[in-house]
Scaffold this motif. Structure first.
Motif, PDB file in Angstrom:
ATOM      1  N   UNK A  85       0.838  -1.198   0.000  1.00 45.74           N
ATOM      2  CA  UNK A  85       0.000   0.000   0.000  1.00 45.74           C
ATOM      3  C   UNK A  85       0.872   1.247   0.000  1.00 45.74           C
ATOM      4  N   UNK A  86       0.503   2.218  -0.817  1.00 47.05           N
ATOM      5  CA  UNK A  86       1.194   3.503  -0.863  1.00 47.05           C
ATOM      6  C   UNK A  86       0.314   4.566  -0.225  1.00 47.05           C
ATOM      7  N   UNK A  87       0.907   5.419   0.596  1.00 44.48           N
ATOM      8  CA  UNK A  87       0.149   6.504   1.197  1.00 44.48           C
ATOM      9  C   UNK A  87       0.967   7.784   1.169  1.00 44.48           C
ATOM     10  N   UNK A  88       0.289   8.888   0.962  1.00 45.70           N
ATOM     11  CA  UNK A  88       0.963  10.188   0.961  1.00 45.70           C
ATOM     12  C   UNK A  88       1.012  10.777   2.358  1.00 45.70           C
ATOM     13  N   UNK A  89       0.380  10.091   3.320  1.00 42.63           N
ATOM     14  CA  UNK A  89       0.322  10.607   4.682  1.00 42.63           C
ATOM     15  C   UNK A  89       0.975   9.601   5.611  1.00 42.63           C
ATOM     16  N   UNK A  90       1.841  10.077   6.479  1.00 45.85           N
ATOM     17  CA  UNK A  90       2.606   9.195   7.358  1.00 45.85           C
ATOM     18  C   UNK A  90       1.886   8.914   8.672  1.00 45.85           C
ATOM     19  N   UNK A  91       0.661   9.424   8.838  1.00 50.72           N
ATOM     20  CA  UNK A  91      -0.043   9.247  10.097  1.00 50.72           C
ATOM     21  C   UNK A  91      -0.359   7.771  10.321  1.00 50.72           C
ATOM     22  N   UNK A  92      -0.334   7.359  11.586  1.00 54.12           N
ATOM     23  CA  UNK A  92      -0.562   5.956  11.929  1.00 54.12           C
ATOM     24  C   UNK A  92      -1.924   5.480  11.454  1.00 54.12           C
ATOM     25  N   UNK A  93      -2.938   6.352  11.479  1.00 49.98           N
ATOM     26  CA  UNK A  93      -4.276   5.926  11.094  1.00 49.98           C
ATOM     27  C   UNK A  93      -4.302   5.434   9.648  1.00 49.98           C
ATOM     28  N   UNK A  94      -3.510   6.054   8.770  1.00 47.53           N
ATOM     29  CA  UNK A  94      -3.476   5.621   7.374  1.00 47.53           C
ATOM     30  C   UNK A  94      -2.831   4.244   7.254  1.00 47.53           C
ATOM     31  N   UNK A  95      -1.768   4.038   8.007  1.00 46.47           N
ATOM     32  CA  UNK A  95      -1.109   2.734   8.025  1.00 46.47           C
ATOM     33  C   UNK A  95      -2.076   1.661   8.504  1.00 46.47           C
ATOM     34  N   UNK A  96      -2.776   1.939   9.600  1.00 45.39           N
ATOM     35  CA  UNK A  96      -3.711   0.977  10.160  1.00 45.39           C
ATOM     36  C   UNK A  96      -4.830   0.644   9.185  1.00 45.39           C
ATOM     37  N   UNK A  97      -5.348   1.665   8.501  1.00 41.74           N
ATOM     38  CA  UNK A  97      -6.446   1.424   7.552  1.00 41.74           C
ATOM     39  C   UNK A  97      -5.999   0.476   6.449  1.00 41.74           C
ATOM     40  N   UNK A  98      -4.804   0.711   5.920  1.00 35.38           N
ATOM     41  CA  UNK A  98      -4.339  -0.120   4.825  1.00 35.38           C
ATOM     42  C   UNK A  98      -4.056  -1.544   5.247  1.00 35.38           C
ATOM     43  N   UNK A  99      -3.368  -1.716   6.371  1.00 36.40           N
ATOM     44  CA  UNK A  99      -3.005  -3.054   6.818  1.00 36.40           C
ATOM     45  C   UNK A  99      -4.204  -3.809   7.367  1.00 36.40           C
ATOM     46  N   UNK A 100      -5.163  -3.094   7.908  1.00 33.77           N
ATOM     47  CA  UNK A 100      -6.326  -3.743   8.504  1.00 33.77           C
ATOM     48  C   UNK A 100      -7.138  -4.520   7.478  1.00 33.77           C
ATOM     49  N   UNK A 101      -7.133  -4.081   6.241  1.00 33.06           N
ATOM     50  CA  UNK A 101      -7.936  -4.756   5.215  1.00 33.06           C
ATOM     51  C   UNK A 101      -7.129  -5.764   4.417  1.00 33.06           C
ATOM     52  N   UNK A 102      -5.887  -6.045   4.836  1.00 31.14           N
ATOM     53  CA  UNK A 102      -5.170  -7.138   4.211  1.00 31.14           C
ATOM     54  C   UNK A 102      -3.943  -6.782   3.414  1.00 31.14           C
ATOM     55  N   UNK A 103      -3.480  -5.511   3.461  1.00 29.41           N
ATOM     56  CA  UNK A 103      -2.214  -5.188   2.804  1.00 29.41           C
ATOM     57  C   UNK A 103      -1.075  -5.844   3.574  1.00 29.41           C
ATOM     58  N   UNK A 104      -0.020  -6.226   2.854  1.00 29.34           N
ATOM     59  CA  UNK A 104       1.100  -6.917   3.475  1.00 29.34           C
ATOM     60  C   UNK A 104       2.203  -5.964   3.931  1.00 29.34           C
ATOM     61  N   UNK A 105       2.320  -4.834   3.263  1.00 24.02           N
ATOM     62  CA  UNK A 105       3.369  -3.869   3.586  1.00 24.02           C
ATOM     63  C   UNK A 105       2.875  -2.510   3.134  1.00 24.02           C
ATOM     64  N   UNK A 106       3.547  -1.460   3.555  1.00 24.84           N
ATOM     65  CA  UNK A 106       3.170  -0.125   3.120  1.00 24.84           C
ATOM     66  C   UNK A 106       4.417   0.720   2.958  1.00 24.84           C
ATOM     67  N   UNK A 107       4.297   1.753   2.115  1.00 22.74           N
ATOM     68  CA  UNK A 107       5.373   2.723   1.939  1.00 22.74           C
ATOM     69  C   UNK A 107       4.749   4.109   1.888  1.00 22.74           C
ATOM     70  N   UNK A 108       5.443   5.067   2.493  1.00 25.60           N
ATOM     71  CA  UNK A 108       4.962   6.442   2.526  1.00 25.60           C
ATOM     72  C   UNK A 108       5.664   7.254   1.446  1.00 25.60           C
ATOM     73  N   UNK A 109       4.889   7.993   0.654  1.00 27.81           N
ATOM     74  CA  UNK A 109       5.451   8.861  -0.381  1.00 27.81           C
ATOM     75  C   UNK A 109       6.126  10.068   0.269  1.00 27.81           C
ATOM     76  N   UNK A 110       7.264  10.537  -0.274  1.00 27.86           N
ATOM     77  CA  UNK A 110       8.024   9.955  -1.390  1.00 27.86           C
ATOM     78  C   UNK A 110       8.834   8.749  -0.927  1.00 27.86           C
ATOM     79  N   UNK A 111       9.113   7.831  -1.849  1.00 26.49           N
ATOM     80  CA  UNK A 111       9.858   6.636  -1.505  1.00 26.49           C
ATOM     81  C   UNK A 111      10.792   6.291  -2.664  1.00 26.49           C
ATOM     82  N   UNK A 112      11.708   5.384  -2.401  1.00 21.11           N
ATOM     83  CA  UNK A 112      12.646   4.937  -3.425  1.00 21.11           C
ATOM     84  C   UNK A 112      12.019   3.788  -4.219  1.00 21.11           C
ATOM     85  N   UNK A 113      11.865   3.919  -5.543  1.00 20.51           N
ATOM     86  CA  UNK A 113      11.348   2.793  -6.336  1.00 20.51           C
ATOM     87  C   UNK A 113      12.205   1.543  -6.197  1.00 20.51           C
ATOM     88  N   UNK A 114      13.513   1.723  -6.013  1.00 18.27           N
ATOM     89  CA  UNK A 114      14.382   0.559  -5.825  1.00 18.27           C
ATOM     90  C   UNK A 114      14.017  -0.182  -4.534  1.00 18.27           C
TER      91      UNK A 114
END
Length: 239
Positions: A85-114
């Motif tokens: 999951x990609x998110x433009x917001x680093x707040x914990x609530x965004x992380x929780x929302x994404x992982x709660x529905x079954x995402x395996x990992x997350x990255x906060x924008x901006x991030x390294x494509x590598x």
């Protein structure tokens, strides 16, 4: 020798409404051997994902139409593919929302494509389905009323089957294989995500929270996976 077919057949879908970013991500994945498709709208993503059954989905949280959480919820009704999951917001609530529905990992924008490609490869080293036993089946793990079967990847509490995502199962199995042993976040990351994984180790806490919720009600969540403050987690003996 030609590359292994499993590498050539890796399919990825990038779901992001920022087309320049989606193009960059797709380019990096293609150079690493993925077959990549892009879609820039949540509502259009779901039928495409159902049709092609990808191995990996890179999914933006803030999509037009259906957002990333809704897309992931629908995806999990028909696919066990890995989701970053990609998110433009680093707040914990965004992380929780994404992982709660079954995402395996997350990255906060901006991030390294590598780094994204490295994380994708780490996820895909884990089996998508249980491998066939080579010599003998891995033993079923029974801890009180909790049963964990590594071969069928099934979990039961008593007679009730508990449905976990692949990452949730892997976290639980890592703990269940070492009853009474305290495992740190880093130990769990090394075993589940791989030693090359880098990022916020509190990712483990979120997945443990979800496993606890699925294993029992409010009064029972701590009786299987116990927190050892300042150290990590262990499977409790008094189940």
């Amino acid at each position: 020798m030609s590359p292994a077919p499993s590498v050539a057949l890796r399919r990825a879908v990038v779901v992001d409404d920022e087309e320049p970013l989606a193009n960059v991500i797709a380019g990096y994945l293609e150079r690493d051997g993925f077959e990549v498709q892009q879609v820039h709208d949540g509502a259009e993503a779901v039928p495409l994902l159902r049709e092609i059954d990808p191995d990996l989905v890179v999914l933006d949280l803030g999509l037009p139409g259906l957002d990333g959480v809704e897309v992931c919820q629908q995806l999990r009704t028909f696919s066990d593919c890995y989701v970053i999951m990609l998110t433009a917001r680093a707040k914990e609530v965004d992380t929780l929302r994404g992982l709660r529905v079954g995402a395996d990992d997350y990255m906060t924008k901006p991030f390294s494509p590598r780094e994204l490609v490295a994380r994708a490869n780490t996820l895909l080293r884990r089996p998508r389905r249980a491998p066939a036993p080579v010599i003998e089946a891995s033993p079923v793990i029974v801890i009180g009323s909790l049963t964990v079967d590594p071969e069928s990847r099934e979990v039961r509490v008593g007679t009730e089957q508990i449905l976990l995502t692949r990452t949730e199962f892997d976290v639980l199995a890592a703990l269940a294989r070492r009853p009474k042993t305290v495992l740190s976040r880093r130990s769990l990351i090394d075993e589940v995500w791989g030693p090359g994984w880098v990022g916020d180790e509190h990712l483990v806490d979120v997945h443990v929270l979800h496993v606890r919720k699925k294993l029992g009600g409010q009064a029972e969540r701590q009786r299987f996976i116990r927190t050892v403050r300042g150290v990590g987690y262990r499977i409790g003996a008094g189940t």
